[in-house]
Write a protein that holds these residues in place. Structure first.
Motif, mmCIF file in Angstrom:
data_model
loop_
_atom_site.group_PDB
_atom_site.id
_atom_site.type_symbol
_atom_site.label_atom_id
_atom_site.label_comp_id
_atom_site.label_asym_id
_atom_site.label_seq_id
_atom_site.Cartn_x
_atom_site.Cartn_y
_atom_site.Cartn_z
ATOM 1 N N TYR A 2 5.209 -30.329 117.669
ATOM 2 C CA TYR A 2 6.263 -31.336 117.843
ATOM 3 C C TYR A 2 7.388 -31.135 116.819
ATOM 4 O O TYR A 2 8.577 -31.164 117.168
ATOM 5 N N GLU A 3 7.033 -30.916 115.558
ATOM 6 C CA GLU A 3 8.050 -30.752 114.511
ATOM 7 C C GLU A 3 8.875 -29.487 114.733
ATOM 8 O O GLU A 3 10.092 -29.482 114.502
ATOM 9 N N ASN A 4 8.233 -28.399 115.184
ATOM 10 C CA ASN A 4 8.979 -27.175 115.489
ATOM 11 C C ASN A 4 9.992 -27.429 116.598
ATOM 12 O O ASN A 4 11.146 -26.972 116.531
ATOM 13 N N PHE A 5 9.553 -28.148 117.618
ATOM 14 C CA PHE A 5 10.442 -28.489 118.722
ATOM 15 C C PHE A 5 11.641 -29.304 118.214
ATOM 16 O O PHE A 5 12.791 -29.038 118.599
ATOM 17 N N TYR B 105 15.561 -28.299 118.467
ATOM 18 C CA TYR B 105 16.425 -29.242 119.189
ATOM 19 C C TYR B 105 17.626 -29.621 118.318
ATOM 20 O O TYR B 105 18.781 -29.614 118.775
ATOM 21 N N ALA B 106 17.356 -29.951 117.065
ATOM 22 C CA ALA B 106 18.440 -30.352 116.162
ATOM 23 C C ALA B 106 19.412 -29.207 115.917
ATOM 24 O O ALA B 106 20.635 -29.414 115.821
ATOM 25 N N ARG B 107 18.870 -27.984 115.815
ATOM 26 C CA ARG B 107 19.745 -26.836 115.574
ATOM 27 C C ARG B 107 20.660 -26.563 116.764
ATOM 28 O O ARG B 107 21.823 -26.220 116.605
ATOM 29 N N LEU B 108 20.139 -26.739 117.972
ATOM 30 C CA LEU B 108 20.917 -26.432 119.172
ATOM 31 C C LEU B 108 21.898 -27.537 119.545
ATOM 32 O O LEU B 108 23.017 -27.268 119.990
#
Length: 878
Positions: free
Chosen positions: A854-857, A861-864
């Motif tokens: 979940y944290e990797n996702f 997500y935040a980077r994109l």
């Protein structure tokens, strides 16, 4: 049972048998390193005395912890109800030639003896006290020797027995040696009466296996718990960006700092310091340490400066100094090992200046010379953050993070390759690829290889978060089988400031993990040492209780036999349930008849292939899952020509199974891709006009035609190595003809998903196998290719997404995780895949991995999108 699950089951069986042979359980006693009220005691009969008639025996197995400060204390005190004490104590005084002493009342008896250090510290020693009331004598048996002492005092036939600290009135003592204890037995008249194995994991009570008599324990340290939970042995700081080396024979850790060498023994509580006599050692970026077992020296290595310096423990000096300050490094976190056969250090991989390395370097100690070692065979993936370990048959390399090109800017990713490196023959052999469970994991620097069991051990962790954990994993040297072992170790990961390593201490029978974290603001490295007793228990191992001796002796062996019979029954049942799944049948001329004969149980195949077509189809359709896929396409992949578009770049394999991609120039590779894609997608090929537009738009019509003819001729010349497979012009279009004679993963995939909404699990597993190596041509960048990539991504996501929605997570958690990982190849922020993967990980008990997923996702997500993912972990799972 699925093939993957069956492998795991067989592996767990091995773990079971391995534990039977090692019998690592018992009670460890907190000793002088703890305050008096925190020391360990084990009390038997304190609430209700134990009685006996005529003869009494008390036996147990004992060992001591190595490298402790103080060993004085009482091993046991047997106290009769009329106040007579019989004690076994350890007297550590150096002026005493015998350290184990038997005491009766207030007198030393003549019974005294020693145990050799190797036996005392690293093995179990059986001991037995015998009382004969009729003869009035006491005997003590140890290491095959019997010591007898006439017992002149009358004593009662009821008693209490205490090991370690004693709080019984008039017999109080807090002097406890640092010992381990197991298998306490009490017998009467040569017959067993009570038995405490001490094989618990938690709690302060131990039940007798025969009569349910309870032993009370204060401040217990259970050995079985030490096989499931890593114990922090020590933690300290030292100057500079420190590194570590390990002497396996002496079980000693050396931490190399700029001002001092810190030395710690496995199992010891103290870490001693040796300051350098000649000032600082100017450590440079990327340097690592290694122990030279031949010359008994600690070495520090800088690949960039081609310097290896050795530490002289007598003079406390280093033989060489590094050039300082250094300008960065190209070799952060490289792997290394010491070869005693040619007195050389071999180094591989590393990272620096946005480049990953795959080359192998050698430093020859006698000549102090460096050279680069060319390797043939399978490709070594440019990487860092891999694990490497030495076995009897070679050196093994696991995983790593890098890119196929070595350039950090070009699709960096985690490698799932497991390689065997032959440094004598200078050849690399890819043994297999790790399971999808490892797809987000990198490795600590070293592997522990156990040739006798065919296993290796390593520490894995995700490389995309700072606050993370190390997890011990055991895996097979020859095939994809794995097991998570023990608890996790906290680890602060910053790739150029962090380091983790794994060792094995054979005398202590312990795994040793080391973590290093360098703080550039303070110029200090925090070092931590952790130990885990072997053989380690699987993670999330349940609590076990005491069992009767007959079960203890034969139960595990019976379970092992039962497990083997159960596996045999499963395999028989699998042969019987042949008609549950089906697969497509497209290429009867390429069936692996030898494998088919084995599965069908036939001794010979006398018919010609044409005569056997229908029989072959029936047999293949009756075989389940992965084996059916192997029948249909496995022969092509492993023994025939093939063209592969999934997994990065174009890969071309000839009829002999040899990769020949490098024989194709960039232009010929692009042309071949166009002919394949247009032939498969449009079922006709590409026009001459379109070819000219793509490749020779700047040339005249005649020049373009000439270039086209010459290059198609070159291409067809190379394609002859694939058999009857060539570029030809048909109905005005250039196409591949015949397209079916060579296995093409893109063709197989397209035909399977074309106009189909529902798939069997067998078909899904074949699709997963096709895309197992990665996305569709994700390392190839042609403008005309974008539409094909987009279309393929949509096909994959739609197909796998529809299938995963119909799977029950309770029964298919591993399959769901595998599917989700493949979805991430094509859409790294696919929300549905993230949710399904988290739920499946939770179903399997991997709670921390679910949270990491979940944290990797959220990070991606935040980077994109430039904003936080709006749902919490809990909201996603509701």
């Amino acid at each position: 049972m699925k093939k993957k699950s069956r492998h795991l089951f067989l592996f767990l069986l091995f773990i079971l048998i391995y534990q039977i042979g090692s019998a690592q359980y018992g009670l460890e006693f907190a000793s002088h390193n703890k305050e008096a009220d925190k020391r360990t005691s084990l009390q038997i009969g304190t609430k209700e005395s134990i009685s006996f008639q005529h003869k009494l025996s008390v036996s147990f197995d004992l060992s001591f912890l190595p490298f402790q400060q103080d060993y004085f204390g009482y091993i046991f005190r047997l106290i009769t109800d009329d106040g007579v004490n019989i004690d076994l104590l350890y007297d550590r005084r150096l002026d005493q030639d015998k350290h184990f002493k038997l005491v009766v009342g207030e007198d030393f008896t003549p019974v005294s003896f020693n145990i050799t250090p190797l036996q005392l510290y690293y093995n179990w020693t059986p001991m037995r006290l015998e009382l004969d009331a009729d003869r009035q004598q006491v005997s003590f048996v140890c290491s095959g020797k019997r010591y007898t002492y006439p017992f002149k005092k009358h004593f009662a036939s009821q008693f209490k027995l205490v090991f370690g600290a004693t709080t019984i009135k008039n017999f109080q003592t807090m002097d406890v040696p640092p010992m381990r204890l197991k298998d306490i037995r009490i017998g009467e008249n040569d017959k067993p009466k009570f038995y405490w194995p001490l094989d618990e994991s938690i709690g302060t009570k131990s039940l007798d296996a025969q009569r349910k008599n309870t032993a009370e324990i204060n401040n217990p340290i259970w050995i079985k718990r030490q096989r499931s939970e890593w114990k922090m042995q020590s933690s300290f700081s030292l100057e500079g960006q420190a590194s570590v080396a390990f002497d396996r024979n002496d079980e000693t850790l050396f931490f190399v700092g700029t001002k001092r060498l810190m030395i710690g023994k496995v199992g010891g509580n103290e870490v001693r310091s040796q300051e350098y006599a000649d000032g600082k050692l100017l450590l440079v970026n990327g340097s690592q340490s290694l122990f030279d077992p031949l010359h008994k020296k600690v070495l520090n290595i800088s690949i960039d400066q081609k310097i290896v310096t050795a530490y002289d423990s007598t003079s406390r000096t280093w033989t060489k100094q590094f050039d300082f300050p250094a300008v960065g490094t190209n070799y952060w976190l490289f792997n290394k090992y010491f070869s005693s056969s040619d007195t050389s250090i071999y180094m591989i991989g590393g990272y620096g200046h946005f480049k990953y390395k795959a080359g192998v370097l050698r430093y020859h100690l006698p000549t102090q010379s460096w050279d680069s070692i060319p390797f043939a065979g399978d490709e070594i993936f440019p990487h860092y953050l891999a694990g490497m370990g030495q076995g009897k048959d070679g050196v093994y390399l696991a995983g790593g993070y890098g890119s196929s090109s070595g350039d950090q800017m070009l699709n960096p990713r985690i490698s799932n390759d497991f390689l065997k490196l032959d440094f004598q023959g200078r050849k690399a052999l890819k043994l297999y690829e790790f399971s999808s469970v490892f797809s987000d994991m990198v490795w600590a620097n070293s592997l522990v290889v156990d040739d006798s069991s065919g296993l290796f051990y390593g520490l894995i962790f995700p490389n995309n978060k700072f606050k993370t954990h190390l997890q011990l994993v055991a895996s097979n040297l020859k095939r994809t089988q794995y097991q998570f072992l023990g608890s996790t170790i906290p680890f602060d990961f910053h790739d150029i400031r962090s380091f983790a390593d794994l060792y094995y201490a054979p005398k202590s029978k312990s795994f040793v993990a080391v973590t290093l974290f360098y703080d550039d603001k303070t110029d200090l490295t925090k070092a931590s040492i952790y130990t885990l007793l072997a053989p380690p228990l699987p993670s999330d191992q349940g609590i076990t209780s005491a069992v009767k001796p007959i079960l203890l002796k034969y139960g595990l062996y019976g379970l092992a036999v039962f497990t083997i019979l159960f596996i045999a029954w499963l395999l028989y049942r699998k042969r019987r349930r042949l008609k549950k799944t089906t697969v497509s049948f497209e290429r009867p001329d390429k069936i692996n008849h030898e494998l088919l004969r084995t599965l069908a149980g036939e001794d010979n195949l006398s018919e010609e292939p044409e005569q056997r077509l229908n029989k072959d189809k029936d047999t293949i359709q009756s075989v389940d899952g992965p084996k059916a896929v192997e029948l249909v396409k496995g022969f092509d992949i492993r023994q025939g020509a093939g063209i592969y578009l999934f997994g990065g770049d174009l890969q071309i394999v000839d009829l002999a199974g040899k990769e020949i991609t490098k024989k194709f120039s960039p232009l010929l590779k692009e042309m071949l891709l166009i002919f394949i894609l247009y032939t498969v997608r449009w079922e006709r090929g590409i026009s001459s006009e379109k070819l000219t537009e793509l490749f020779w738009s700047d040339k005249s019509q005649s020049s373009a035609r000439n270039n086209r003819s010459v290059n198609i001729a070159k291409l067809n010349s190379l394609l002859e190595q694939l058999g009857d497979f060539r570029v030809t012009k048909k109905s005005g279009y250039w196409c591949i003809e015949p397209i079916d004679t060579v296995y093409i993963d893109y063709l197989r995939f397209s035909r399977m998903v074309s106009n189909k909404k529902h798939f069997t699990e067998t078909e899904i597993r074949e699709l997963l196998d096709i895309i197992d190596k990665g996305g569709f041509l994700f390392e190839v960048d042609y403008e005309w290719l974008d539409n094909f990539k987009s279309e393929m991504s949509i096909l994959v996501l739609t197909t796998l997404g529809n299938f995963i929605e119909n799977l029950n997570v309770q029964d298919n958690a591993e399959l769901i995780i595998e599917i989700c990982n493949k979805i991430f190849y094509f859409d790294e922020i696919n929300e549905e895949a993230m949710v399904h993967k988290c739920r499946s990980l939770l179903q399997l008990g991997y709670h921390s991995l679910a949270l990491q997923c979940y944290e990797n996702f959220c990070q991606i997500y935040a980077r994109l999108y430039g904003e936080a993912y709006p749902k919490s972990f809990k909201d996603c799972l509701d």
